[in-house]
Design an enzyme around this catalytic site. Structure first.
Site, PDB file in Angstrom:
ATOM      1  N   ASP A  35      15.280 -45.501 -35.239  1.00  0.00           N
ATOM      2  CA  ASP A  35      14.787 -46.839 -35.574  1.00  0.00           C
ATOM      3  C   ASP A  35      15.191 -47.123 -37.015  1.00  0.00           C
ATOM      4  O   ASP A  35      15.544 -46.216 -37.762  1.00  0.00           O
ATOM      5  CB  ASP A  35      13.252 -46.905 -35.437  1.00  0.00           C
ATOM      6  N   ILE A  36      15.098 -48.385 -37.392  1.00  0.00           N
ATOM      7  CA  ILE A  36      15.462 -48.766 -38.755  1.00  0.00           C
ATOM      8  C   ILE A  36      14.386 -48.308 -39.749  1.00  0.00           C
ATOM      9  O   ILE A  36      14.637 -48.209 -40.947  1.00  0.00           O
ATOM     10  CB  ILE A  36      15.733 -50.284 -38.848  1.00  0.00           C
ATOM     11  N   ARG A  37      13.186 -48.023 -39.216  1.00  0.00           N
ATOM     12  CA  ARG A  37      12.128 -47.493 -40.080  1.00  0.00           C
ATOM     13  C   ARG A  37      11.364 -46.397 -39.359  1.00  0.00           C
ATOM     14  O   ARG A  37      11.476 -46.253 -38.134  1.00  0.00           O
ATOM     15  CB  ARG A  37      11.170 -48.597 -40.506  1.00  0.00           C
ATOM     16  N   TYR A 143      15.786 -66.297 -28.887  1.00  0.00           N
ATOM     17  CA  TYR A 143      15.584 -65.017 -28.201  1.00  0.00           C
ATOM     18  C   TYR A 143      16.046 -65.119 -26.743  1.00  0.00           C
ATOM     19  O   TYR A 143      16.789 -64.262 -26.246  1.00  0.00           O
ATOM     20  CB  TYR A 143      14.104 -64.662 -28.283  1.00  0.00           C
ATOM     21  N   LYS A 147      19.039 -63.113 -24.819  1.00  0.00           N
ATOM     22  CA  LYS A 147      18.798 -62.248 -23.654  1.00  0.00           C
ATOM     23  C   LYS A 147      19.599 -62.720 -22.443  1.00  0.00           C
ATOM     24  O   LYS A 147      20.137 -61.918 -21.688  1.00  0.00           O
ATOM     25  CB  LYS A 147      17.296 -62.186 -23.332  1.00  0.00           C
ATOM     26  N   ILE A 173       4.139 -57.618 -22.676  1.00  0.00           N
ATOM     27  CA  ILE A 173       3.656 -56.248 -22.482  1.00  0.00           C
ATOM     28  C   ILE A 173       2.407 -56.012 -23.336  1.00  0.00           C
ATOM     29  O   ILE A 173       2.421 -56.240 -24.539  1.00  0.00           O
ATOM     30  CB  ILE A 173       4.753 -55.212 -22.839  1.00  0.00           C
TER      31      ILE A 173
END
Ligand code: SER
Length: 321
Positions: A35-37, A143, A147, A173
């Site tokens: 992950d980026i973080r 978005y 997609k 979710i």
């Protein structure tokens, strides 16, 4: 299993729980989180972790080689509400990352890809109730556009180059382990936190904004199931409709009141209401059910009970840290 699995975006809402599930199924060392973080302690400590920007093609290639990666779950994306605020950044992240992974598969470096799509691929001209698998798709959000485009490219790489890419259109979710980041369906998580902490919630969607939703355990099950299904059962290579529960903020508040009778909800719809209005209220997922045996387990009642218990425990754990 020959070769390892790479999760890109492993510290996000779905990535966290997916990584832990895949580690349980395939062994900790077989599943590389990135992950980026940095993310949840449980995720960072249970197996390999790499800091990785999903748009950095060279770094992805280096990790794929170093760990002998054979499957990639590309969970990194900018979600609907955030993407409206940074359209070009969202487009670059959502599309570049997908091309990097599709090209790795085209070159034969990896064997299988999971790439999530979303109910956001639908738009205001789509039939709203029991939205069919194949229907009008004119998304009006950044978005959703990214997609839908991604779906077209997935199918193209499958047809043209035989790339084994599998995808589902996630509804909203609902989970308690890791907070979601910038979606329109996030109200359905915030409401539980606020109900437990303060006994009231101000919803950024209107009382009657019906949206398709799903409890995290079902979303993880669907993801694992579609990836484990024999290739010939995956007949749709754009993305599968997937459904479990549909409700409005008002219906969810009523269900929460069964557990917290004094709970109060107010409505102050913001820009996210227009996004919600452009999406379906409910989804027809019969293709996923027929082709690879998808079934869901959590209805509104079961999900609400699980969320209240989970959020309460998480808040207690955090308070004792
Ligand atoms: N939960 C997502 C969002 O609201 C939908 O894919 O952006």
């Amino acid at each position: 299993m020959a070769g390892r699995i790479l999760i890109i975006g492993a510290c996000g809402q779905i990535g966290t729980e997916l990584t832990l599930k895949l580690r349980e199924l395939h062994g900790n060392e077989a599943v590389v989180a990135s992950d980026i973080r940095e993310g949840a302690e449980e995720l960072m400590q249970s197996g390999p972790f790499e800091i990785l920007n999903a748009t950095d093609e060279q770094h992805i290639r280096e990790i794929v080689d170093r760990y002998d990666i054979k499957q990639v779950y590309l969970m990194a994306a900018m979600l609907s509400a955030t993407a409206e605020k940074a359209p070009m950044k969202a487009w670059d992240l959502n599309m570049d990352s997908l091309f990097h992974i599709l090209n790795l598969a085209k070159e034969g470096k990896i064997d299988k890809i999971f790439w999530p799509s979303s109910i956001a691929v639908f738009g205001p001209t789509t039939p709203k109730d029991q939205t069919p698998q194949t229907t009008i798709m004119e998304p009006t959000t950044v978005y959703g556009i990214s997609k839908q485009t991604g779906e077209r490219w997935c199918e193209y790489f499958y047809r043209k180059f035989g790339v084994d890419v599998r995808s589902i259109r996630y509804p909203g979710i609902i989970s308690y382990k890791t907070l979601p980041g910038g979606g329109t369906t996030d109200y359905a998580i915030e409401i539980f936190h606020e109900a437990i902490k303060n006994g009231n919630y101000t919803s950024f969607l209107a009382s009657d904004a019906a949206l398709p939703m799903m409890y995290m355990d079902d979303a993880i099950k669907a993801t694992v199931d579609i990836m484990e299904a024999p290739a010939e059962k995956i007949k749709i290579r754009s993305s599968y409709n997937l459904a479990a529960i549909s409700f409005t903020p008002e219906i969810l508040a009523e269900e929460i009141k069964k557990h917290i009778p004094d709970f109060e909800i107010n409505y102050e719809p913001d820009f996210r209401q227009a996004i919600a209005e452009s999406w379906p209220s409910s989804i027809d997922d019969s293709a996923a059910r027929e082709h690879w045996g998808w079934t869901h387990e959590f209805d509104l009642e079961k999900m609400t009970a699980a969320m209240l218990k989970g959020v309460e425990e998480t808040l207690k754990e955090n308070a004792s840290k």
